[in-house]
Structure formats: structure tokens, C-alpha cells
Design a protein around this motif. Sequence first.
Motif, PDB file in Angstrom:
ATOM      1  N   GLY A  80       4.910  18.946  28.260  1.00  0.00           N
ATOM      2  CA  GLY A  80       5.680  20.003  28.911  1.00  0.00           C
ATOM      3  C   GLY A  80       7.169  19.820  28.775  1.00  0.00           C
ATOM      4  O   GLY A  80       7.958  20.584  29.343  1.00  0.00           O
ATOM      5  N   THR A  81       7.582  18.783  28.027  1.00  0.00           N
ATOM      6  CA  THR A  81       9.010  18.526  27.793  1.00  0.00           C
ATOM      7  C   THR A  81       9.228  18.137  26.332  1.00  0.00           C
ATOM      8  O   THR A  81       8.278  17.842  25.603  1.00  0.00           O
ATOM      9  CB  THR A  81       9.521  17.372  28.676  1.00  0.00           C
ATOM     10  N   GLY A  82      10.499  18.067  25.942  1.00  0.00           N
ATOM     11  CA  GLY A  82      10.830  17.474  24.663  1.00  0.00           C
ATOM     12  C   GLY A  82      10.648  15.966  24.720  1.00  0.00           C
ATOM     13  O   GLY A  82      10.182  15.409  25.737  1.00  0.00           O
ATOM     14  N   VAL A  83      11.011  15.260  23.641  1.00  0.00           N
ATOM     15  CA  VAL A  83      10.848  13.807  23.600  1.00  0.00           C
ATOM     16  C   VAL A  83      12.195  13.152  23.338  1.00  0.00           C
ATOM     17  O   VAL A  83      13.143  13.780  22.871  1.00  0.00           O
ATOM     18  CB  VAL A  83       9.834  13.384  22.510  1.00  0.00           C
ATOM     19  N   GLY A  84      12.258  11.854  23.659  1.00  0.00           N
ATOM     20  CA  GLY A  84      13.491  11.110  23.452  1.00  0.00           C
ATOM     21  C   GLY A  84      14.624  11.675  24.294  1.00  0.00           C
ATOM     22  O   GLY A  84      14.468  11.911  25.503  1.00  0.00           O
ATOM     23  N   ALA A  85      15.755  11.912  23.665  1.00  0.00           N
ATOM     24  CA  ALA A  85      16.909  12.452  24.382  1.00  0.00           C
ATOM     25  C   ALA A  85      16.653  13.855  24.916  1.00  0.00           C
ATOM     26  O   ALA A  85      17.391  14.338  25.791  1.00  0.00           O
ATOM     27  CB  ALA A  85      18.127  12.468  23.462  1.00  0.00           C
ATOM     28  N   HIS A  86      15.617  14.520  24.460  1.00  0.00           N
ATOM     29  CA  HIS A  86      15.250  15.855  24.939  1.00  0.00           C
ATOM     30  C   HIS A  86      14.176  15.798  26.025  1.00  0.00           C
ATOM     31  O   HIS A  86      13.468  16.777  26.259  1.00  0.00           O
ATOM     32  CB  HIS A  86      14.744  16.706  23.775  1.00  0.00           C
ATOM     33  N   ARG A  87      14.072  14.668  26.697  1.00  0.00           N
ATOM     34  CA  ARG A  87      13.019  14.485  27.698  1.00  0.00           C
ATOM     35  C   ARG A  87      13.099  15.471  28.847  1.00  0.00           C
ATOM     36  O   ARG A  87      12.089  15.736  29.528  1.00  0.00           O
ATOM     37  CB  ARG A  87      13.080  13.058  28.252  1.00  0.00           C
ATOM     38  N   SER A  88      14.288  15.995  29.123  1.00  0.00           N
ATOM     39  CA  SER A  88      14.462  16.926  30.245  1.00  0.00           C
ATOM     40  C   SER A  88      14.441  18.382  29.803  1.00  0.00           C
ATOM     41  O   SER A  88      14.613  19.276  30.629  1.00  0.00           O
ATOM     42  CB  SER A  88      15.773  16.619  30.980  1.00  0.00           C
ATOM     43  N   VAL A  89      14.238  18.620  28.510  1.00  0.00           N
ATOM     44  CA  VAL A  89      14.186  19.997  28.008  1.00  0.00           C
ATOM     45  C   VAL A  89      12.769  20.525  28.214  1.00  0.00           C
ATOM     46  O   VAL A  89      11.815  19.973  27.667  1.00  0.00           O
ATOM     47  CB  VAL A  89      14.565  20.056  26.512  1.00  0.00           C
ATOM     48  N   PRO A  90      12.598  21.594  29.026  1.00  0.00           N
ATOM     49  CA  PRO A  90      11.239  22.084  29.291  1.00  0.00           C
ATOM     50  C   PRO A  90      10.660  22.807  28.084  1.00  0.00           C
ATOM     51  O   PRO A  90      11.371  23.362  27.249  1.00  0.00           O
ATOM     52  CB  PRO A  90      11.437  23.035  30.473  1.00  0.00           C
ATOM     53  N   VAL A  91       9.334  22.771  28.005  1.00  0.00           N
ATOM     54  CA  VAL A  91       8.588  23.475  26.965  1.00  0.00           C
ATOM     55  C   VAL A  91       7.702  24.508  27.647  1.00  0.00           C
ATOM     56  O   VAL A  91       6.971  24.176  28.594  1.00  0.00           O
ATOM     57  CB  VAL A  91       7.726  22.500  26.133  1.00  0.00           C
ATOM     58  N   ASP A  92       7.782  25.744  27.188  1.00  0.00           N
ATOM     59  CA  ASP A  92       6.948  26.798  27.749  1.00  0.00           C
ATOM     60  C   ASP A  92       5.474  26.447  27.525  1.00  0.00           C
ATOM     61  O   ASP A  92       5.095  26.016  26.430  1.00  0.00           O
ATOM     62  CB  ASP A  92       7.277  28.130  27.087  1.00  0.00           C
ATOM     63  N   PRO A  93       4.602  26.611  28.551  1.00  0.00           N
ATOM     64  CA  PRO A  93       3.184  26.296  28.370  1.00  0.00           C
ATOM     65  C   PRO A  93       2.556  26.985  27.169  1.00  0.00           C
ATOM     66  O   PRO A  93       1.686  26.402  26.506  1.00  0.00           O
ATOM     67  CB  PRO A  93       2.563  26.765  29.683  1.00  0.00           C
ATOM     68  N   ALA A  94       3.008  28.188  26.865  1.00  0.00           N
ATOM     69  CA  ALA A  94       2.432  28.894  25.719  1.00  0.00           C
ATOM     70  C   ALA A  94       2.867  28.286  24.397  1.00  0.00           C
ATOM     71  O   ALA A  94       2.275  28.592  23.351  1.00  0.00           O
ATOM     72  CB  ALA A  94       2.837  30.369  25.776  1.00  0.00           C
ATOM     73  N   ASP A  95       3.878  27.429  24.422  1.00  0.00           N
ATOM     74  CA  ASP A  95       4.414  26.837  23.197  1.00  0.00           C
ATOM     75  C   ASP A  95       4.010  25.376  23.028  1.00  0.00           C
ATOM     76  O   ASP A  95       4.430  24.722  22.084  1.00  0.00           O
ATOM     77  CB  ASP A  95       5.947  26.948  23.214  1.00  0.00           C
ATOM     78  N   GLU A  96       3.163  24.870  23.930  1.00  0.00           N
ATOM     79  CA  GLU A  96       2.877  23.427  23.908  1.00  0.00           C
ATOM     80  C   GLU A  96       2.188  22.982  22.627  1.00  0.00           C
ATOM     81  O   GLU A  96       2.478  21.916  22.094  1.00  0.00           O
ATOM     82  CB  GLU A  96       2.031  23.051  25.128  1.00  0.00           C
ATOM     83  N   THR A  97       1.287  23.789  22.104  1.00  0.00           N
ATOM     84  CA  THR A  97       0.602  23.389  20.874  1.00  0.00           C
ATOM     85  C   THR A  97       1.559  23.371  19.697  1.00  0.00           C
ATOM     86  O   THR A  97       1.583  22.407  18.909  1.00  0.00           O
ATOM     87  CB  THR A  97      -0.575  24.335  20.595  1.00  0.00           C
ATOM     88  N   GLU A  98       2.358  24.425  19.543  1.00  0.00           N
ATOM     89  CA  GLU A  98       3.340  24.457  18.460  1.00  0.00           C
ATOM     90  C   GLU A  98       4.382  23.364  18.647  1.00  0.00           C
ATOM     91  O   GLU A  98       4.860  22.777  17.668  1.00  0.00           O
ATOM     92  CB  GLU A  98       4.007  25.829  18.392  1.00  0.00           C
ATOM     93  N   HIS A  99       4.734  23.080  19.885  1.00  0.00           N
ATOM     94  CA  HIS A  99       5.661  21.980  20.167  1.00  0.00           C
ATOM     95  C   HIS A  99       5.087  20.667  19.644  1.00  0.00           C
ATOM     96  O   HIS A  99       5.799  19.866  19.022  1.00  0.00           O
ATOM     97  CB  HIS A  99       5.906  21.911  21.677  1.00  0.00           C
TER      98      HIS A  99
END
Length: 529
Positions: A80-99
Motif C-alpha cells: 500500500g506504499t512505495g518502497v525505500g525513500a518512497h515508503r510514505s508515498v501511498p498506493v491506490d488499492p486499485a494500483d497495487e498489482t501494477e505497483h
Amino acid sequence: MDGTTNAGADGPADSPTRVPPGAGDARVVLDGHGLGLPALVRLADADAEPVVPAEALERVRRARESADRLAATGRWYGRGTGVGAHRSVPVDPADETEHGLRILRSHAGGAGPLLPARQVRALLAVRANQLLAAGSGIHPSFVTALTDALRLGAHPAVNAHGAVGTGDLTALAQTGLTLLGERPWLTPTRPARTEDPAPAAPGPPLPALPAPVTLRAGDALALLSSNALALGQAALAWYDLDVLLRATHAVAALSLVAVSGSPEAYAAQVHALRPYPGPARAAAEVRRLLHIPDGADRPDHPERLLAAGRRVQDPYGFRAFPQVHGAALEASDALRRIVEVEINCPSENPVLTSDGRLYHHGGFFAAPLGLALDGLNLALLQTAQLSAARLTALGRGDLTGLPDFLASGPASSSGTMILEYTANSALAELRSCATPASAGHTVLSHGLEEAASFAGQAARQTERATAAYTTVLACELVSAVRALRLQPLPPPVPAFALAAAALPSGTEDRPLTGDITAAADLLPPLARL
């Protein structure tokens, strides 16, 4: 802890460098908690097939269901978030697979030479077993695909460079894309590159390949969060080095006889006073291999008292062998314990516990592994230096009572003189491998990751150190056997009989490369005595 179901499989104490012919029908159980290093090596060498119990795969399925429920709360790093330095960047639930797909593609940036199939197969086996510990939340289809690859003899193309001991991100991203069908599988009949554009001649059908896996939300980071490559490399290095450490007992024993050395330093009474298991084992092995009877290692034994002109004590290469080599044995045992812990537990971040909770943590930081490898490399250097010292002693007429450098013919003959140069050349390589990789430092991802273990680098150093030690020990063996042949009564022990039957017998000045090669090939059989 082995995991091999074949009742005839070799145990960890007696296994040669490679599994002997006829063991190919062995099966190795992968269940997330019972995999031992000898069984892992069987999988890496394609001498066994993995078997996953249904209940183990069911645990992975239940963990996946828990993961999907917990992910709905929105607190799941990398899903539900980015990784590394993007750990606090949210990911839309509909985009989790593409993420997740973007994570795999963006992290597949390894470089350098492709790793040998043996090492990549070890990675596949380690990662499958870790995922079966059911702490990642990954979909069970990934476990099935990893074990299918092992059964079918296929492996992904994985580059050597791309990790710093906080997760083998590039190697596992390349593996993940291969599992998805975006990168080709490699097999013995499917090389990484084809230089000849001409059509191939008709031949046997190509082997089947694992079916592509469907990526789902959360699968990407669940696959990546592991040091599976470093662990696989460490396991293989441990296994190969264990053979050399056991062979060293036989080589050092022959050298001790060749210089008419004292058995006092190997007496059980001496090692009972300082009860370290490694030195006691090293001393006991030398006594066993030389058939030294109880009491014959006492300073007041009649044979010792009657020995004319015997030395009060021997050089360190002989007198301190149990202490130095024993430390290497203990370092090897310590590495095995750590690797077997790591390959049988979940280390993913975040990790699911059996009570259905999710924890964010630093279990992926491979400090225990890196430090154990560094410790083994340093201990190996110490015992290799004593091997080189014994080689020098074997060339000294004042210690052996034989011609200097064990030469025959004219007084100017060189004999085994060059072996000291060859051994010390290899020793210099080993010394460079003993510089602790754990002393490295790096700061990554905008300062969020401000340390690293460099465990993978330490594992590669152990691999190189093992190759160098093979040369050092082989040079000692060549000289020890030549010295014993020059004596009136060679020792009636199996180690000498085996080596003397395989090594060239001439003592004239001649090229010794073949002798060294033959001696290196003898080390696994000597380890099994």
C-alpha cells in the motif's frame, strides 16, 4: 536437519563435495522449517527433486488470506506504499498489482557476469523454503513455480552484482520477472546467448518450463524481501570448504609423520585442559588417522623416551595445528548453524506472525550471516598459513633428515622448491579474501538505509578463499607424500596408501602442475577417510 527423504542420503559429516552418483532419486522435503545444508546442496546440484507437503502449501494459502485482510487496513509497506525513500508515498488499492510489477521491473537492475546455475538453483531452493515458512503473504503459486523450476532444471539469468546484504533485490527481481514470463528461463539446452544465427539441427525436444505465474497485489515485495542468493552461496561455500577442512586432518597428519613430529601436541589429555570442541576434534582426527594408540602421545611413553635426538617441540605448523585448525572447524560449524536458521524462517519485511499480526522490522539485515562468513574467512587464513608453514618445513633437511626440497639427482636440483611459491601465491589470494566484508559501509535511498551487512560479498570471498586453500593444501600434500616415499618405512596408514597410489612417483626435477592437480582431486577422498 537435512530434509532428504532418501534413507541412503549422506549425512552432513560424511558428504563429499558433490553428491555421489546414484543419489539422483533422492527427494528433498521443503516445508519451511526442516531444510539442512547437505539437502540444499543436493537441490543446487540437481541431484534431488523438491517435495512440498500439502500442509506446508496450505499454510502459505492461509497466510495469503490473512495478508489480504490486513492489507485492507492500509498499513502494509511495499503493497500500500512505495518502497525505500518512497515508503510514505501511498498506493491506490486499485494500483497495487501494477505497483508490484513496477517494483519488479525497476529493481531488476543487476550487472556483471551471470551466476552459475548451481548458485541460482540454491537461490530458488532457499527462497521456496523461506516462503513456505508462511510469513510473507505471497500467493502459493510462487512457491509452486519455484519448485517446478528446480524439478524441470530451469533457472533465471541472474547477474552477480546488485545487493549489499539487506536483501538480494536485483537477483530476486530478475527471478520474479522470469516467473512471470517476462524474462527467459535458462536450461542446459537453452543457453543465455546464441551466437550462431543458423537454425539448430533436429534433436531431442527441449525440456518443459515452469508455467508463468500471475502477479497479484503484494506478491512483488514478498518475493524480494530475502537474502536468498547470499544464503545459497554461503551454503555452497560452506559445503565445499567443509570437505577441505576434513581433508586437512589427513594432509597435516602425513606431514607430521614426514618430519618425525611429536604426538604430544595432539594428546587427549592436553585438549581436555582447554575444552574447546574444535581443537579437540582436530587432535582426535590426527590421532585416528595415524593409528596412534592410547598413551602413545604421552611424553613418558617408552617409544618417545628411546627416540634418539628428538626435538623437545615442533614448529607451530605442527604443534599449534589443533588450536588453529580447530578454530576453523568451529567457525565452519557456526556458519552452518546461522545459514540453517535463515533458510528455515521468514525474514520478509513486513512479516506475518502465526497470530495474524503484521510487523515491520529489520530481519532482512544479514549481519549474522556476513559476520559468520567473515569469521570463517579469517579462520581459514590462519589454518592455510600453517599449511604453508608445514610445506616449508617439509623442504628442510634439518627437520626431515632428507635432501633439501626433497630433491634427487645432482646437488643443485630444485625438487619441490617451487611449491612454496605456488602455495604462497594462492595464500596471498586467500589473504585478500580475509578482509572483512562487514567492515564496508554505504548510505542508500536518501539516507533511509544508512548501513549494510555486505553478506553477499562475504560469501563470494569465501568461495574464492576455498579455491585458493585447495591449492595451498594440495601443495602440502604433494610434498608430504614425496617426503614419506623417500623414507625407509612409509607409514602403514590409509591416507598415505590412497595418496601414494594416485600421485606421480618420480622425484627428478620435472613440472609439478600435474602433481598439484592430482593432489587437489585427492582431497575429497581423503576427507572421507
